[in-house]
Design a protein around this motif. Structure first.
Motif, PDB file in Angstrom:
ATOM      1  N   HIS A  22       0.809  -1.209   0.000  1.00  0.00           N
ATOM      2  CA  HIS A  22       0.000   0.000   0.000  1.00  0.00           C
ATOM      3  C   HIS A  22       0.845   1.263   0.000  1.00  0.00           C
ATOM      4  O   HIS A  22       0.424   2.308  -0.451  1.00  0.00           O
ATOM      5  CB  HIS A  22      -0.972  -0.002   1.195  1.00  0.00           C
ATOM      6  CG  HIS A  22      -0.298  -0.051   2.532  1.00  0.00           C
ATOM      7  ND1 HIS A  22       0.258   1.041   3.124  1.00  0.00           N
ATOM      8  CD2 HIS A  22      -0.097  -1.086   3.393  1.00  0.00           C
ATOM      9  CE1 HIS A  22       0.760   0.710   4.309  1.00  0.00           C
ATOM     10  NE2 HIS A  22       0.552  -0.575   4.489  1.00  0.00           N
ATOM     11  N   TRP A  27      -1.740  -0.814  -4.510  1.00  0.00           N
ATOM     12  CA  TRP A  27      -2.832  -1.662  -4.063  1.00  0.00           C
ATOM     13  C   TRP A  27      -4.047  -1.445  -4.956  1.00  0.00           C
ATOM     14  O   TRP A  27      -4.332  -0.307  -5.342  1.00  0.00           O
ATOM     15  CB  TRP A  27      -3.180  -1.321  -2.612  1.00  0.00           C
ATOM     16  CG  TRP A  27      -4.312  -2.149  -2.061  1.00  0.00           C
ATOM     17  CD1 TRP A  27      -4.221  -3.318  -1.389  1.00  0.00           C
ATOM     18  CD2 TRP A  27      -5.717  -1.857  -2.156  1.00  0.00           C
ATOM     19  NE1 TRP A  27      -5.472  -3.792  -1.059  1.00  0.00           N
ATOM     20  CE2 TRP A  27      -6.411  -2.909  -1.529  1.00  0.00           C
ATOM     21  CE3 TRP A  27      -6.454  -0.826  -2.725  1.00  0.00           C
ATOM     22  CZ2 TRP A  27      -7.797  -2.945  -1.445  1.00  0.00           C
ATOM     23  CZ3 TRP A  27      -7.839  -0.861  -2.660  1.00  0.00           C
ATOM     24  CH2 TRP A  27      -8.502  -1.919  -2.013  1.00  0.00           C
ATOM     25  N   PRO A  28      -4.741  -2.513  -5.329  1.00  0.00           N
ATOM     26  CA  PRO A  28      -4.549  -3.918  -4.987  1.00  0.00           C
ATOM     27  C   PRO A  28      -3.707  -4.664  -6.019  1.00  0.00           C
ATOM     28  O   PRO A  28      -3.852  -4.449  -7.223  1.00  0.00           O
ATOM     29  CB  PRO A  28      -5.985  -4.456  -4.995  1.00  0.00           C
ATOM     30  CG  PRO A  28      -6.682  -3.630  -6.044  1.00  0.00           C
ATOM     31  CD  PRO A  28      -6.057  -2.265  -5.980  1.00  0.00           C
ATOM     32  N   TYR A  88      -7.131  -6.949   1.572  1.00  0.00           N
ATOM     33  CA  TYR A  88      -7.468  -8.066   0.692  1.00  0.00           C
ATOM     34  C   TYR A  88      -8.584  -8.957   1.250  1.00  0.00           C
ATOM     35  O   TYR A  88      -8.979  -9.917   0.602  1.00  0.00           O
ATOM     36  CB  TYR A  88      -6.220  -8.895   0.390  1.00  0.00           C
ATOM     37  CG  TYR A  88      -5.236  -8.127  -0.470  1.00  0.00           C
ATOM     38  CD1 TYR A  88      -5.525  -7.853  -1.799  1.00  0.00           C
ATOM     39  CD2 TYR A  88      -4.050  -7.641   0.061  1.00  0.00           C
ATOM     40  CE1 TYR A  88      -4.641  -7.131  -2.589  1.00  0.00           C
ATOM     41  CE2 TYR A  88      -3.151  -6.916  -0.718  1.00  0.00           C
ATOM     42  CZ  TYR A  88      -3.465  -6.668  -2.042  1.00  0.00           C
ATOM     43  OH  TYR A  88      -2.593  -5.942  -2.831  1.00  0.00           O
ATOM     44  N   ILE A 265      -6.132   2.766   2.113  1.00  0.00           N
ATOM     45  CA  ILE A 265      -6.907   1.682   1.513  1.00  0.00           C
ATOM     46  C   ILE A 265      -8.386   1.852   1.848  1.00  0.00           C
ATOM     47  O   ILE A 265      -9.263   1.663   0.991  1.00  0.00           O
ATOM     48  CB  ILE A 265      -6.393   0.305   1.981  1.00  0.00           C
ATOM     49  CG1 ILE A 265      -4.993   0.053   1.408  1.00  0.00           C
ATOM     50  CG2 ILE A 265      -7.349  -0.810   1.572  1.00  0.00           C
ATOM     51  CD1 ILE A 265      -4.384  -1.278   1.817  1.00  0.00           C
TER      52      ILE A 265
END
Length: 324
Positions: A22, A27-28, A88, A265
């Motif tokens: 990140h 990400w991702p 995730y 995130i």
């Protein structure tokens, strides 16, 4: 000198490779698991699959729905609470596992306020009071009269003990004075299957889960637990119109992540979720399913959850259902 440069370069490359994904803004880098704490077939699962498809496009990475049903949604929620906070593994939760369980379950292996990070509310959906076609009632008053005359013949289903439709079912019994036995299931799918088969006689479940079966004649709608009639089903009266003033209820679902998931995130997921919910595709499909898309900030969603916990605490105290 050349050897020293090579060593320095190697150290630099190694250092960069050890940086978390990140922090690189990439990400991702792998598929995202979206946990749904109920089996396929219910409104939460339906919304999750629609959202996952759109998020996969927005994030340019596959979002895979993982159904982990049981214990009123707490099994799936606990699995996310214990997951690595790397973005995730996320949860599309409904009210039972994050707002009701903390009130009614004496010992939980996770705390929604501490172990789960709010991302965004996804949608709200109203409850419909539906009966099996074999039950000889067509109106709310007929159901109430039948229940009073046949105190041992009514069973109502829910998508789990201490879930929102379980509690609203208990509230319904108190307000109407009927006798009925609660039969919990591991989600809307199996609950409605048995309702259609006549193993149970009625349920309060989401419009998303029951309207298709009602339209097919496999279930009979008695009333909707909304202030106004549903636009997609204008012939079904509200509970107030049917004779139970002010009786409203439904459920909601929203995205959460394990605590300590990096803020960037959380913000990215919030941004892409709100974009997905604003898309014409999601708006149209949610409308067909009687789901009201929301999309709010993490702070707003957390405040909503806190308010829901307070509401359910008050109700379960009145019903004497709390085990704490």
């Amino acid at each position: 000198m050349v050897r020293r440069c090579i060593l320095l370069l190697g150290s630099l490359v190694l250092g960069l490779s050890l940086q978390p994904a990140h922090s690189q803004g990439s990400w991702p880098l792998e598929p995202i698991k979206l946990v749904v704490a109920y089996p396929p077939g219910g409104s939460t699962d339906t919304a999750a699959r629609l959202l996952a498809q759109r998020l996969s496009q927005n994030l340019n990475q596959q979002v895979v729905v993982d159904n982990r049903a049981g214990a009123g949604g707490t099994i799936g929620a606990a699995s996310v609470a214990r997951a690595k906070p790397d973005g995730y593994t996320i949860l599309l939760a409904a009210s039972p596992e994050v707002a009701i369980a903390p009130v009614v379950v004496e010992k939980m292996n996770y705390d929604p306020k501490v172990d789960l990070e709010a991302i965004s509310m996804v949608g709200q959906v109203p409850f419909v009071l539906a009966v099996t076609p074999s039950l000889p009632v067509k109106t709310l008053q007929e159901l109430i009269e039948y229940g009073k005359k046949n105190p041992t013949k009514l069973n109502y289903s829910s998508f789990g003990t201490n879930t929102s439709n379980h509690l609203i079912g208990e509230q319904f019994k108190i307000l109407t004075g009927i006798k009925a036995t609660h039969v919990p299931y591991k989600g809307s799918g199996p609950s409605i299957t048995d309702l259609m088969g006549g193993q149970v006689q009625y349920t309060f479940d989401t419009a998303t889960a029951v309207m298709g079966h009602i339209e097919a004649g496999k279930l009979r709608a008695i009333a909707v637990a909304t202030p106004e009639r549903l636009a997609n089903a204008p012939s079904i009266p509200t509970m107030s119109e049917a004779g139970l003033p002010g009786f409203v209820g439904g459920t909601w679902f929203g995205l959460l992540a394990p605590a300590n998931t990096p803020p960037e995130i959380i913000q990215r997921l919030n941004k892409e979720t709100r974009a997905a919910l604003a898309s014409k595709e999601i708006q149209t499909k949610f409308a067909e399913l009687n789901i009201l898309p929301v999309g709010d900030s993490p702070t707003e969603f957390r405040a909503f959850i806190d308010a829901e916990i307070a509401k359910w605490k008050q109700l379960t105290t009145q019903l004497d259902l709390t085990s704490k």
